[in-house]
Scaffold this motif. Structure first.
Motif, PDB file in Angstrom:
ATOM      1  N   VAL A 210      32.737  30.332  51.156  1.00 55.81           N
ATOM      2  CA  VAL A 210      33.930  29.800  51.824  1.00 55.81           C
ATOM      3  C   VAL A 210      33.514  28.702  52.793  1.00 55.81           C
ATOM      4  O   VAL A 210      32.437  28.752  53.378  1.00 55.81           O
ATOM      5  CB  VAL A 210      34.739  30.916  52.544  1.00 55.81           C
TER       6      VAL A 210
ATOM      7  N   THR B 291      35.299  40.398  40.722  1.00 49.64           N
ATOM      8  CA  THR B 291      34.446  41.330  39.981  1.00 49.64           C
ATOM      9  C   THR B 291      34.148  42.503  40.911  1.00 49.64           C
ATOM     10  O   THR B 291      34.230  42.364  42.137  1.00 49.64           O
ATOM     11  CB  THR B 291      33.107  40.675  39.564  1.00 49.64           C
ATOM     12  N   ILE B 292      33.785  43.640  40.314  1.00 41.24           N
ATOM     13  CA  ILE B 292      33.411  44.809  41.130  1.00 41.24           C
ATOM     14  C   ILE B 292      31.972  44.599  41.572  1.00 41.24           C
ATOM     15  O   ILE B 292      31.062  44.449  40.751  1.00 41.24           O
ATOM     16  CB  ILE B 292      33.563  46.111  40.321  1.00 41.24           C
ATOM     17  N   GLY B 293      31.758  44.549  42.878  1.00 39.66           N
ATOM     18  CA  GLY B 293      30.431  44.240  43.404  1.00 39.66           C
ATOM     19  C   GLY B 293      29.414  45.333  43.093  1.00 39.66           C
ATOM     20  O   GLY B 293      29.768  46.507  42.914  1.00 39.66           O
TER      21      GLY B 293
ATOM     22  N   ALA C  49      44.555  34.493  46.000  1.00 40.71           N
ATOM     23  CA  ALA C  49      44.752  33.969  47.358  1.00 40.71           C
ATOM     24  C   ALA C  49      43.452  33.344  47.843  1.00 40.71           C
ATOM     25  O   ALA C  49      42.393  33.517  47.229  1.00 40.71           O
ATOM     26  CB  ALA C  49      45.182  35.087  48.304  1.00 40.71           C
ATOM     27  N   ASP C  50      43.580  32.604  48.941  1.00 39.38           N
ATOM     28  CA  ASP C  50      42.425  31.983  49.587  1.00 39.38           C
ATOM     29  C   ASP C  50      42.103  32.814  50.831  1.00 39.38           C
ATOM     30  O   ASP C  50      42.983  33.045  51.666  1.00 39.38           O
ATOM     31  CB  ASP C  50      42.806  30.539  49.980  1.00 39.38           C
ATOM     32  N   ALA C  51      40.846  33.250  50.953  1.00 37.87           N
ATOM     33  CA  ALA C  51      40.454  34.117  52.069  1.00 37.87           C
ATOM     34  C   ALA C  51      40.665  33.457  53.430  1.00 37.87           C
ATOM     35  O   ALA C  51      40.694  34.141  54.450  1.00 37.87           O
ATOM     36  CB  ALA C  51      38.990  34.523  51.912  1.00 37.87           C
ATOM     37  N   HIS C  52      40.829  32.117  53.461  1.00 41.98           N
ATOM     38  CA  HIS C  52      41.105  31.454  54.736  1.00 41.98           C
ATOM     39  C   HIS C  52      42.515  31.744  55.231  1.00 41.98           C
ATOM     40  O   HIS C  52      42.833  31.512  56.389  1.00 41.98           O
ATOM     41  CB  HIS C  52      40.936  29.930  54.608  1.00 41.98           C
TER      42      HIS C  52
ATOM     43  N   GLN D  80      31.893  41.215  49.978  1.00 42.76           N
ATOM     44  CA  GLN D  80      30.504  41.269  49.505  1.00 42.76           C
ATOM     45  C   GLN D  80      30.174  39.999  48.730  1.00 42.76           C
ATOM     46  O   GLN D  80      30.848  39.671  47.744  1.00 42.76           O
ATOM     47  CB  GLN D  80      30.332  42.496  48.593  1.00 42.76           C
ATOM     48  N   ALA D  81      29.156  39.281  49.183  1.00 42.15           N
ATOM     49  CA  ALA D  81      28.681  38.076  48.496  1.00 42.15           C
ATOM     50  C   ALA D  81      29.782  37.021  48.368  1.00 42.15           C
ATOM     51  O   ALA D  81      29.920  36.374  47.331  1.00 42.15           O
ATOM     52  CB  ALA D  81      28.127  38.441  47.116  1.00 42.15           C
ATOM     53  N   VAL D  82      30.560  36.845  49.432  1.00 40.85           N
ATOM     54  CA  VAL D  82      31.682  35.909  49.413  1.00 40.85           C
ATOM     55  C   VAL D  82      31.578  34.865  50.531  1.00 40.85           C
ATOM     56  O   VAL D  82      31.880  33.684  50.320  1.00 40.85           O
ATOM     57  CB  VAL D  82      33.033  36.678  49.529  1.00 40.85           C
TER      58      VAL D  82
ATOM     59  N   VAL E 219      40.201  33.968  44.086  1.00 43.96           N
ATOM     60  CA  VAL E 219      40.882  32.699  43.821  1.00 43.96           C
ATOM     61  C   VAL E 219      41.215  32.558  42.334  1.00 43.96           C
ATOM     62  O   VAL E 219      41.641  31.504  41.885  1.00 43.96           O
ATOM     63  CB  VAL E 219      40.032  31.490  44.294  1.00 43.96           C
ATOM     64  N   TYR E 220      40.992  33.624  41.571  1.00 44.19           N
ATOM     65  CA  TYR E 220      41.401  33.647  40.173  1.00 44.19           C
ATOM     66  C   TYR E 220      41.863  35.070  39.833  1.00 44.19           C
ATOM     67  O   TYR E 220      41.562  36.017  40.579  1.00 44.19           O
ATOM     68  CB  TYR E 220      40.258  33.213  39.244  1.00 44.19           C
TER      69      TYR E 220
ATOM     70  N   PHE F  71      41.760  40.701  45.961  1.00 40.70           N
ATOM     71  CA  PHE F  71      42.209  39.372  45.536  1.00 40.70           C
ATOM     72  C   PHE F  71      41.003  38.460  45.422  1.00 40.70           C
ATOM     73  O   PHE F  71      39.927  38.715  45.956  1.00 40.70           O
ATOM     74  CB  PHE F  71      43.255  38.796  46.499  1.00 40.70           C
TER      75      PHE F  71
ATOM     76  N   GLY G 175      37.610  38.393  47.797  1.00 35.40           N
ATOM     77  CA  GLY G 175      36.702  37.829  46.790  1.00 35.40           C
ATOM     78  C   GLY G 175      36.310  38.896  45.784  1.00 35.40           C
ATOM     79  O   GLY G 175      35.158  38.984  45.361  1.00 35.40           O
TER      80      GLY G 175
HETATM   81  C1  LIG Z   1      29.287  35.828  44.164  1.00 34.90           C
HETATM   82  S1  LIG Z   1      30.956  36.230  43.788  1.00 34.90           S
HETATM   83  C2  LIG Z   1      31.070  37.886  44.391  1.00 34.90           C
HETATM   84  C3  LIG Z   1      32.200  38.621  43.752  1.00 34.90           C
HETATM   85  C4  LIG Z   1      32.262  40.126  44.120  1.00 34.90           C
HETATM   86  N1  LIG Z   1      32.541  40.299  45.522  1.00 34.90           N
HETATM   87  C5  LIG Z   1      30.967  40.787  43.736  1.00 34.90           C
HETATM   88  O1  LIG Z   1      30.196  41.153  44.638  1.00 34.90           O
HETATM   89  O2  LIG Z   1      30.722  40.918  42.522  1.00 34.90           O
HETATM   90  C6  LIG Z   1      31.866  35.328  45.016  1.00 34.90           C
HETATM   91  C7  LIG Z   1      33.356  35.479  44.851  1.00 34.90           C
HETATM   92  O3  LIG Z   1      34.023  34.871  45.964  1.00 34.90           O
HETATM   93  C8  LIG Z   1      35.194  34.250  45.459  1.00 34.90           C
HETATM   94  N2  LIG Z   1      35.670  33.251  46.428  1.00 34.90           N
HETATM   95  C9  LIG Z   1      35.096  32.075  46.752  1.00 34.90           C
HETATM   96  N3  LIG Z   1      35.845  31.399  47.651  1.00 34.90           N
HETATM   97  C10 LIG Z   1      36.919  32.197  47.920  1.00 34.90           C
HETATM   98  C11 LIG Z   1      38.067  32.055  48.761  1.00 34.90           C
HETATM   99  N4  LIG Z   1      38.250  30.975  49.503  1.00 34.90           N
HETATM  100  N5  LIG Z   1      38.963  33.045  48.776  1.00 34.90           N
HETATM  101  C12 LIG Z   1      38.798  34.154  48.019  1.00 34.90           C
HETATM  102  N6  LIG Z   1      37.726  34.359  47.200  1.00 34.90           N
HETATM  103  C13 LIG Z   1      36.810  33.378  47.145  1.00 34.90           C
HETATM  104  C14 LIG Z   1      34.704  33.648  44.152  1.00 34.90           C
HETATM  105  O4  LIG Z   1      35.757  33.274  43.293  1.00 34.90           O
HETATM  106  C15 LIG Z   1      33.867  34.773  43.603  1.00 34.90           C
HETATM  107  O5  LIG Z   1      34.610  35.681  42.828  1.00 34.90           O
END
Ligand SMILES: C[S@@+](CC[C@H](N)C(=O)[O-])C[C@H]1O[C@@H](n2cnc3c(N)ncnc32)[C@H](O)[C@@H]1O
Length: 305
Positions: free
Chosen positions: A161, A106-108, A137-140, A155-157, A127-128, A125, A103
């Motif tokens: 999910v 963005t840089i957390g 990719a999908d973290a699942h 972080q914050a991901v 989902v965009y 990686f 996830g």
């Molecule tokens: C709140 S943002 C945090 C992003 C980054 N980790 C940060 O701390 O700035 C949550 C991120 O999780 C990603 N995300 C949500 N579902 C996901 C999945 N199934 N697989 C991978 N990334 C996912 C979102 O696209 C989003 O970029």
């Protein structure tokens, strides 16, 4: 493997051998098995999935456009993450350890040191596609081999999910023996990302989510004062039916977050915006009985019997 403008599976046992199994979106390979993911092929394979985030939608306005002094006042640096990431880096093996950011579109906040550390091989990686990710990719279903990375940062991901337990199993699978995991996940935080926000964890719940890891460190990220500040913002939003008055209230009550410093950790373990967990892929799995003894908060355990 790459085949023309897309990727496909090259293993004889893999079902995804068709030439367009894994399309390219911009420069990012989309390594998702759409049969098993909530993400839709049609939505992702479109320009909107690039650098905007299909889950959060494109943002025309961003705080990043404002001066640094304002940004650091509005959204202070996450010093807890900074400290934990320094610890994580110090625990990594010497030669070019691989760190995976799940996830990581963005840089957390607070994890910038990972990106500046030339010793690390950083893979990210989301989902965009974004300038800091290598694939979509999908973290699942993390598209990496078993035991192939030295550390995972998420972080914050996990609130976003559908099946966090499954995602943590995937993190465990891709980590080498003794690999490290660092997670930050909200507890008392308002819904964000609209329909794509599914979970919250107490400190004990978060520990149990990572039950197949040995704990190195855990604690609150944003304490009760910060949590109250967010609540004031969202209360005012609700009363005024608009985001802007909430933001103004947040500016007025910014000082609430300094109260975090006055609250002992045990009380923050019962009342915080988020919790972190730094752990090592372990051989022993925490049992349901052990999680009761694990409790780190300030409340006296209720007497049984
Ligand atoms: C709140 S943002 C945090 C992003 C980054 N980790 C940060 O701390 O700035 C949550 C991120 O999780 C990603 N995300 C949500 N579902 C996901 C999945 N199934 N697989 C991978 N990334 C996912 C979102 O696209 C989003 O970029």
């Amino acid at each position: 493997m790459a085949s023309g403008p897309s990727f496909r599976c090259s293993s004889p046992s893999c079902l995804l051998q068709a030439n367009d199994s894994f399309p390219l979106v911009g420069r990012w390979p989309v390594l998702i098995d759409f049969e098993r993911s909530i993400l839709r092929r049609g939505n992702l394979v479109s320009s909107s999935a690039i650098e905007s985030g299909p889950l959060t939608g494109s943002r025309r306005w961003s705080i990043d456009r404002l001066p640094v002094w304002f940004r650091s006042w509005w959204k202070p640096v996450n010093r807890v993450a900074q400290r934990n990431v320094d610890q994580l880096r110090s625990l990594l093996p010497g030669s070019s350890p691989v760190v995976l950011v799940v996830g990581g579109g963005t840089i957390g906040n607070g994890v910038e040191a990972l990106y500046a550390d030339a010793r690390l091989r950083l893979i990210a990686f989301d989902v965009y596609g974004s300038p800091v990710t290598q694939f979509i990719a999908d973290a699942h279903q993390i598209p990496l081999a078993d035991a192939s990375v030295d550390a995972v940062v998420v972080q914050a991901v996990l609130e976003h999910v559908l099946e966090p337990g499954h995602v943590v199993e995937e993190i465990h699978r891709v980590l080498r023996e003794d690999g490290l995991a660092y997670a930050e996940t909200p507890f008392l935080q308002q819904v964000h990302a609209g329909p794509y926000d599914f979970n919250r964890y107490t400190s004990s719940g978060h520990r149990y989510l990572f039950r197949s890891f040995d704990e190195i460190a855990t604690g609150p990220v944003a304490g009760p004062g910060t949590q109250l500040l967010w609540s004031v913002d969202h209360l005012v939003r609700g009363l005024m039916r608009s985001e802007l008055p909430g933001k103004l209230a947040r500016a007025l009550f910014f000082w609430l977050r300094f109260l975090d410093r006055l609250v002992p950790t045990a009380f923050a373990m019962d009342n915080a915006g988020a919790y972190y967990f730094l752990g090592r892929r372990g051989a022993h799995e925490l049992t349901p009985g052990e999680i009761i003894d694990y409790y780190r908060g300030a409340q006296q355990p209720a007497r049984r019997g």
